[in-house]
Write an enzyme that holds these catalytic residues in place. Structure first.
Site, PDB file in Angstrom:
ATOM      1  CB  CYS A 345       0.664  30.762  68.668  1.00 58.52           C
ATOM      2  SG  CYS A 345      -0.194  30.281  70.121  1.00 58.52           S
ATOM      3  NE  ARG A 425       8.014  21.824  76.193  1.00 58.82           N
ATOM      4  CZ  ARG A 425       8.693  20.722  76.414  1.00 58.82           C
ATOM      5  NH1 ARG A 425       9.961  20.649  76.078  1.00 58.82           N
ATOM      6  NH2 ARG A 425       8.115  19.667  76.956  1.00 58.82           N
ATOM      7  NE  ARG A 440      -2.920  22.422  73.183  1.00 58.91           N
ATOM      8  CZ  ARG A 440      -2.846  22.827  74.447  1.00 58.91           C
ATOM      9  NH1 ARG A 440      -2.494  22.004  75.396  1.00 58.91           N
ATOM     10  NH2 ARG A 440      -3.124  24.069  74.775  1.00 58.91           N
TER      11      ARG A 440
HETATM   12  P1  XMP Z   1      -0.220  33.220  75.756  1.00 68.40           P
HETATM   13  O1  XMP Z   1      -0.316  34.365  74.803  1.00 68.40           O
HETATM   14  O2  XMP Z   1      -0.948  33.464  77.028  1.00 68.40           O
HETATM   15  O3  XMP Z   1      -0.962  32.007  75.014  1.00 68.40           O
HETATM   16  O4  XMP Z   1       1.212  32.820  75.969  1.00 68.40           O
HETATM   17  C1  XMP Z   1      -1.186  30.773  75.613  1.00 68.40           C
HETATM   18  C2  XMP Z   1      -2.112  29.928  74.745  1.00 68.40           C
HETATM   19  O5  XMP Z   1      -1.500  29.638  73.478  1.00 68.40           O
HETATM   20  C3  XMP Z   1      -2.015  28.402  72.961  1.00 68.40           C
HETATM   21  N1  XMP Z   1      -0.877  27.574  72.595  1.00 68.40           N
HETATM   22  C4  XMP Z   1      -0.421  27.420  71.345  1.00 68.40           C
HETATM   23  N2  XMP Z   1      -0.917  27.856  70.159  1.00 68.40           N
HETATM   24  N3  XMP Z   1       0.890  26.839  69.031  1.00 68.40           N
HETATM   25  C5  XMP Z   1      -0.258  27.553  69.003  1.00 68.40           C
HETATM   26  O6  XMP Z   1      -0.699  27.948  67.909  1.00 68.40           O
HETATM   27  C6  XMP Z   1       1.446  26.357  70.180  1.00 68.40           C
HETATM   28  O7  XMP Z   1       2.494  25.718  70.186  1.00 68.40           O
HETATM   29  C7  XMP Z   1       0.733  26.660  71.395  1.00 68.40           C
HETATM   30  N4  XMP Z   1       0.961  26.325  72.683  1.00 68.40           N
HETATM   31  C8  XMP Z   1      -0.048  26.912  73.393  1.00 68.40           C
HETATM   32  C9  XMP Z   1      -2.854  27.790  74.049  1.00 68.40           C
HETATM   33  O8  XMP Z   1      -4.206  27.998  73.699  1.00 68.40           O
HETATM   34  C10 XMP Z   1      -2.427  28.563  75.296  1.00 68.40           C
HETATM   35  O9  XMP Z   1      -3.427  28.597  76.285  1.00 68.40           O
END
Ligand code: XMP
Length: 522
Positions: A345, A425, A440
């Protein structure tokens, strides 16, 4: 904070319960590494702890871990493996609605150990054709059910006849005919198909394949003795699978909040999509957006709740008490907490918003208790200790990055300089938004064709061990955490948790230090 009396034991003054600790740090946002948990008297062995959690009246998990609804994390393969371990997979929505429905069906109709689409031979083929197929597809087996074009079972081609010496002979000449085959009707498999197949192989010495048929004697699947033996051995190590009332594996699916050409929420599309998911047996839908405390998300949740009064709804993401209450009032059962903590993120960097996880979870947990809803810690989990800390306030965690390197995650394995990697990603990365997740992040699909502010990056994860192994490590760590706190259940963990702030020096001390590591614990 109200000062504690001097006569209070030192432990109580230094290791604070959630209300005292987070109130003492009001205005500072803390995450997992910023704090640690104090140990408590214990007569609980980690192996005697239970990790069951209820996310709604119907959504019961035996492992409080959910795989993220991301296109590099959860499709049917991951969701099946998650549910077999007691958790839940949320199928992502960067695919057509029709594809998502078939991914859900794959999970709901998965029978552990049953090969539902076995490779077959046709009676008119020659043994030479079969040998060619084995070579071209590099199959490691040579026994094939023989069926006609309607899939009616005609026989079984045994491996010992699939030899170059018989290349010119017809499959129908070499096969064991239907009348001599031992089969089982699909309705006889009962609630525990593996145990049923295991009994069959015990009772039929020398038979290695069990063919499953329906009323029309069509082939419905195949058990092999070696698969059944492997699964039976693994069983002792695995958690209890998460199943519905009909003994099918649990499965969740993400939905977005699409808008029509006039910018209004597309009610028909949302309700039809969720209706089709419900028909396929989905156990929970997750309204997944970056900003859940927003009108569009609230209205979407309410539409789904009105149309499906008994469906488990997960919604998010939020990081405030007001956000939790808003989504709870709209009808959500469980609310995802996390804005910007994810490993891919960049929301906090790009938009300057978001709250580190432990403070967000504390604030959310108090509103959730008031409203009688559950919360799920989403993002930022990199080790089992983080899961333990999250579960002192939340009812489950969502993981993306720690699962993305597993063979069960979608995506090709690539080799770079002798190391194996898989793609991981963010759903807010430009590439993922182009593939469908723009809504989203509050963008229209066409926006992702031009330069919008991406809130995620495209990355690689080193290929990891299987999901079973990763989940065993995470669950083992959580069970140790419960043991240290003298807690048998997650409810006890929540009530026994006492927190202390950790400084940078303390964080350094917490990880391995001043050594040359020869073997990592990974
Ligand atoms: P981890 O730390 O487990 O996080 O890799 C997964 C969670 O991150 C969120 N998510 C995103 N948040 N930009 C964001 O700000 C993104 O592109 C993105 N993609 C996923 C999501 O809640 C996921 O479960």
């Amino acid at each position: 904070m109200e000062a504690l009396s001097n006569s209070a034991p030192l432990d109580e003054r230094f290791y604070l319960d959630a209300d005292a600790f987070f109130s003492a740090h009001a205005g500072t946002a803390l995450t997992y590494d910023d704090l640690t948990l104090a140990t408590q008297f214990s007569d609980v062995l980690p192996r005697d702890t239970h990790l069951d959690t209820m996310l709604s009246e119907t959504l019961h998990l035996t492992l409080p871990i959910i795989s993220s609804d991301m296109d590099t994390v959860t499709e049917s393969g991951m969701a099946i493996a998650m549910a077999l371990n007691g958790g839940l997979g949320l199928i992502h929505y960067n695919m057509t609605e029709r594809q998502q429905l078939s991914e859900v069906s794959r999970v709901k109709y998965h029978v552990h150990g049953l090969i539902q689409d076995p490779i077959i031979a046709a009676p008119g083929q020659s043994i030479g054709d079969v040998l060619e197929m084995i070579e071209n597809k590099t199959f490691a087996f040579s026994t094939f059910p023989v069926v006609d074009e309607k899939k009616t079972l005609l026989g079984l081609l045994p491996g010992h006849t699939v030899k170059p010496r018989y290349a010119s002979r017809k499959v129908s000449d070499a096969m064991t005919p239907r009348a001599l085959l031992q089969t089982i009707h699909e309705s006889e498999l009962g609630p525990d198909p593996i145990a049923c197949a295991d009994r069959f192989f015990n009772e039929h010495i020398g038979i290695h394949k069990l063919l499953v048929v329906n009323d029309a004697d069509q082939l419905r699947g195949l058990f092999t003795l070696s698969d059944v033996e492997r699964i039976t051995q693994e069983r002792t190590a695995l958690a209890k699978p998460a199943r519905d009332a009909d003994f099918r594996l649990l499965c969740g699916a993400a939905v977005s909040a699409p808008r029509d050409a006039f910018g209004n929420l597309d009610r028909d599309r949302i309700v039809n999509h969720v209706g089709a998911l419900v028909e396929r047996g989905v156990d929970a839908v997750a309204v997944s957006t970056a900003h859940g405390y927003s009108r569009g998300v609230g209205e979407t949740v309410r539409m789904i709740r009105d149309a499906f009064p008994h469906l488990a709804i997960i919604a998010g993401n939020v990081t405030s008490g007001a956000g939790v209450e808003y989504l709870a009032d709209a009808g959500a059962n469980a609310i995802k907490i996390g804005q910007g903590p994810g490993s891919i993120c960049t929301t906090r960097v790009v938009a300057g918003v978001g709250i580190p996880q432990m403070t967000a979870l504390y604030v959310a947990s108090r509103s959730a208790a008031k409203k009688g809803v559950k919360i799920i810690a989403d993002g930022g989990i990199s080790k089992s200790g983080d899961v333990v800390k999250a579960l002192t306030l939340a009812d489950a965690v969502i993981c993306g990055g720690v699962l993305a390197g597993c063979p069960e995650a979608p995506g090709q394995i690539m080799e770079i300089n002798g190391k194996l990697y898989k793609q991981y990603r963010g759903m807010g990365s430009l590439a993922a938004m182009k593939a469908g997740s723009a809504a989203r992040y509050g963008h229209a699909a066409k926006d992702s064709q031009r330069k919008v502010a991406a809130e995620g990056v495209e990355a690689l994860k080193e290929v990891s061990a299987s999901l079973d192994t990763i989940l065993n490590q995470l669950a083992g760590g959580v069970q140790s955490g419960l043991g240290y706190l003298g807690a048998t259940t997650l409810a006890e963990l929540r009530s026994k948790a006492r927190y202390a702030r950790v400084t940078n020096a303390g964080q350094k001390e917490s990880a391995t230090h001043d050594i040359i590591e020869v073997k990592t614990s990974k």
